[in-house]
Design a protein around this motif. Sequence first.
Motif, PDB file in Angstrom:
ATOM      1  N   VAL A  96      37.967  38.134  -2.784  1.00 13.68           N
ATOM      2  CA  VAL A  96      36.777  37.593  -3.445  1.00 13.68           C
ATOM      3  C   VAL A  96      35.732  38.695  -3.616  1.00 13.68           C
ATOM      4  O   VAL A  96      35.150  38.848  -4.698  1.00 13.68           O
ATOM      5  CB  VAL A  96      36.205  36.402  -2.657  1.00 13.68           C
ATOM      6  CG1 VAL A  96      34.860  35.996  -3.220  1.00 13.68           C
ATOM      7  CG2 VAL A  96      37.170  35.237  -2.717  1.00 13.68           C
ATOM      8  N   THR A 100      34.948  39.944  -7.258  1.00 13.41           N
ATOM      9  CA  THR A 100      33.610  39.713  -7.797  1.00 13.41           C
ATOM     10  C   THR A 100      32.999  41.021  -8.286  1.00 13.41           C
ATOM     11  O   THR A 100      32.394  41.070  -9.356  1.00 13.41           O
ATOM     12  CB  THR A 100      32.713  39.091  -6.717  1.00 13.41           C
ATOM     13  OG1 THR A 100      33.365  37.919  -6.219  1.00 13.41           O
ATOM     14  CG2 THR A 100      31.368  38.693  -7.291  1.00 13.41           C
ATOM     15  N   MET A 168      36.523  35.122 -11.619  1.00 13.29           N
ATOM     16  CA  MET A 168      35.104  35.437 -11.443  1.00 13.29           C
ATOM     17  C   MET A 168      34.473  35.917 -12.745  1.00 13.29           C
ATOM     18  O   MET A 168      33.329  35.617 -13.025  1.00 13.29           O
ATOM     19  CB  MET A 168      34.909  36.510 -10.359  1.00 13.29           C
ATOM     20  CG  MET A 168      35.032  36.013  -8.935  1.00 13.29           C
ATOM     21  SD  MET A 168      34.060  34.546  -8.576  1.00 13.29           S
ATOM     22  CE  MET A 168      32.403  35.135  -8.865  1.00 13.29           C
ATOM     23  N   ARG A 203      27.730  31.051  -6.877  1.00 10.82           N
ATOM     24  CA  ARG A 203      28.336  30.446  -5.683  1.00 10.82           C
ATOM     25  C   ARG A 203      29.522  29.554  -6.018  1.00 10.82           C
ATOM     26  O   ARG A 203      30.558  29.586  -5.370  1.00 10.82           O
ATOM     27  CB  ARG A 203      27.287  29.627  -4.929  1.00 10.82           C
ATOM     28  CG  ARG A 203      26.440  30.459  -4.015  1.00 10.82           C
ATOM     29  CD  ARG A 203      25.442  29.587  -3.320  1.00 10.82           C
ATOM     30  NE  ARG A 203      24.636  28.897  -4.324  1.00 10.82           N
ATOM     31  CZ  ARG A 203      23.432  28.403  -4.091  1.00 10.82           C
ATOM     32  NH1 ARG A 203      22.907  28.507  -2.901  1.00 10.82           N
ATOM     33  NH2 ARG A 203      22.763  27.795  -5.033  1.00 10.82           N
ATOM     34  N   ILE A 206      32.499  31.549  -6.787  1.00  9.73           N
ATOM     35  CA  ILE A 206      33.012  32.199  -5.577  1.00  9.73           C
ATOM     36  C   ILE A 206      33.796  31.194  -4.748  1.00  9.73           C
ATOM     37  O   ILE A 206      34.884  31.494  -4.243  1.00  9.73           O
ATOM     38  CB  ILE A 206      31.847  32.816  -4.782  1.00  9.73           C
ATOM     39  CG1 ILE A 206      31.268  33.990  -5.594  1.00  9.73           C
ATOM     40  CG2 ILE A 206      32.310  33.277  -3.410  1.00  9.73           C
ATOM     41  CD1 ILE A 206      30.031  34.617  -4.991  1.00  9.73           C
TER      42      ILE A 206
END
Lengths: 287, 349, 349
Positions: A96, A100, A168, A203, A206
């Motif tokens: 992640v 990201t 993402m 958020r 994510i």
Amino acid sequence: MRLVRWLVLVAGLSFAALPLLWMGLSSLKSREDAIRPHLNFVPALGAPADPHSFEFEATGTAYAHLSEVHAGAQASFWSHLWSSVVIGVLSTLASVALGTACALGFSRLEIRAAKDWLFFVLSTRFMPPLAVVVPVLLMYRTLDLQGTHLGLALLYTVFNLSLATWLMKGFLDEIPRAYEEAALVDGYTRAQALWRVVLPEARTGIAVTAVFCLISAWNEYGFAMTLNSSGAVTVPAYFAGLQGNIEGMPWPQIAAGALLFVAPIVVFTWLARAHLLRGITFGTVKQ
Amino acid sequence: MKPLLAIRGLAKSYGAVAALRGVDLDVGEREFLVVLGATGSGKTTLLRSIAGLLAPDAGTIELGGRAANALSPAERDIAYVFQNFSLYPSMTVRENLAFPLRAPGRRLEPAVVDERVARAAGLLRIERLLERPARRLSGGEMQRVAIGRAIVREPRLFLMDEPLSNLDAKLREELRVELAGLARELGAPVVWVTHDHAEALSLADRVAVLGDGRILQSGTPREVYERPADARVGRLVGFPPINVLAVAARDGWWSTDSGARIAPCAPDVPGGARAELGVRPEHVALTGGDGGARVKAVEALGPAALVVLDWCGSEVRALVEAGGPQRAGDSVAPRVDAALACVWRNQPL
Amino acid sequence: MSFLSLERVEKRYPDGTHAVRGIDLSIERGEFVVLLGPSGCGKTTTLRMIAGLERHSAGTIHIDGRDVSGLAPSQRDIGFVFQFYALYPHLSVRENVAFPLMCAAVAKADRERRVREVAASVGIEALLERKPRELSGGDQQRVSLARAMVREPAAWLMDEPLGTLDAGQRAGMVEFLRARQREAGVTTVYVTHDQEEALRLADRVVVMDQGRIEQCGPPARVYAEPATLFVARFVGSPGMNLVAGDCAGGRFMVAGARIADDVRAPDGPLVLGLRPEHVRVDPRGVLRGRCRLDAFHGACRYAWVDTPGTRIALRVSAAAPALAAAEVALGFDAAHACWFDPASGRRVA
């Protein structure tokens, strides 16, 4: 109309949930009950009077025996679960975070040939992963990563990175550029703007990405089996290893372990569900 | 006096498409400047260049007498209200208002931040919304808070990119009156871009009409409305739209080719000279002329009525008091107030 | 029986939202009816229920004498124009316009003739081979109108079709739409939040608020004689000025001052409604206050005066002396005053 709708729902649910229910019931059985040739699926508190009834004596021994080291394995279920948790969490965090970061670059910066790079990122998933199991095995043996938590975590991170980047990027593209630009005009640097404004708004993305990465790492079997058969064995590999058990398969323990193994994913997904739902409808709510 | 903002020869292209082709613009110390332009005329590009979010291809931007081309957005000390963004949805209204003040470079005491937030909230009458998450506000409330975010900064220049365009017509009108009053009270310099001429006319000290990447005309709302530099500016400003007629000088009259005598022309105009005539609908009376016109349609506009005429084959609109006797199909004798008509000579249609 | 009729139509969503609370409306063949109201008033829901895009929870809807409750949108013989053009990006303009005929199994030659005719009538002949993304907003909306018109349905339903256009394009499209509708004589139901658009287009305006019809009538009547306080405020730009006070023995008093005599309303609380064009500066006037804003509007100016209790807008001629920041006294034209009962919100005189 309503009744039909409910009936269909109930039928669908029971069809989907039956295996789980059966697993739950099995985990309450003694080993003898579990392999008995006739059908028994009603848990009772004491031993059933009629041995041919549908009843069986419910017992928690399978759960207690999870801490035993069974033949065919090197450690108890709990220590394997711990391995799964360490590897899953590590690789999820890494995928992640890196995904990201990559996606931020693709989404916000002017990168030459960005489309080609994105295609390249995706292309790493074209080949079935197990096709490269032998080279990876050789590499890991040289690097001494075989049978370590770090080794599998690294591998899963690499596999999931392309997924995380693409997911993402989709989410970040939905966040208006004006968010950062407003912060820039307000006196923040680009990095601060990303950290204070863009990431909090991302958020949802994510959470969705983390769920996907965790599920994929958690359930992976092929590499776990080949690379970590001797140390840091994850739960799927552990279950498979029990097949060599000379006493036969300890079915109630497997059922109990499988239930406990599914639980963290369910809990995690449940916690993230608000974000997940928002994630699914992302982009459709705004005009 | 030196202007607060001075722009010279600003140009910017996106690939082969030129958005700005040399814009010169000054904004005074306490001036409310409205940049009016149609969609795609480069308004937003101009604002973003002033804010430093975009590097222009050519031209200079001076702020307070100093070259600003190389300054970062933060260093320019400008507040920007965006069209498609107003607030961070996950923050409360208070956090949103305080966000610009908490920027690391600013080093303000928490007490100062609180005080400024309270003052801005008071000015915009949003005190009761302070603790609410931004995503639970209505469109009008959001835009109020967005303007509050700009006010708390006490910047040296406000840039507003169509801040009202996403609101309901009714709400837009209310907020417009309020903001115009507020801007006069604060005496702050504002550059406001819009495609809405009513917004431009009612808000501005000065209107700059942008078209084709250039400033077509700049002046007080009255100048721009009553003496538009050409037919394009005329059409862009004012509703109902101005009548633009191709005419030629004949026997002392500006006449259309089909023979409608629109208005007397000045004696020094040679016969046969061609021109475009711009006539505001409110300067067309339905009586007192030679006749030869027919009413095609009558539209209600509240206090007034818009009468669409077929005047010897040319379509001409007249704005008259509501409740007049005209109906579709009637014959009328329209007359144009010649003193108020605009004559644009030698302009190809 | 009228062509399109709604009887006690309601819409309740599963989450409990009561979007439409019982609507009775009958529309004659060939009529242009505009549903007007703020966002969330239920106008779009009503339109979508007529189209069959949403199912009504109670009441009946008849189109051409047929109960359409169980019919799918495709069986109702209607054309729908969406706010966002909803053109298919992968098809050319020609294919987009021809699309509704594809599923109706129309012969190819017929189809091409229809597309040509419609394209000519909305003025997009030159664009037929382009893709939607290559068109301006106004042209895209023309194409989507053409698509609704190509099938010659029994009714056109339009959901804020001009909402995404800028002010300049919108003015032209309003006239175009009105002319096309008169010419084709197709029954049209049109939804908008813009009162000016509604007044210009409609044969009959239906003003809605909170899921109910507030007033239904010709534009001039709705403007001059609003049935409720809501309509008074909503219709007109700026809306009607509303002054709250008390009536005793035919005298209307505000904070002890006598504002009007010979009021034909029962004693008790009363609200005076005045259009801005019926308020004037009058040294003997009883309504006094400071002018907050004096804004140029082209053909006229609007000034806003803060009197005790309420802010009053008045329309002044462009040439009148400036009022900004001045103390002014206001008089009004009693003949045009409307009187409302504040409790029920309805007009009483």
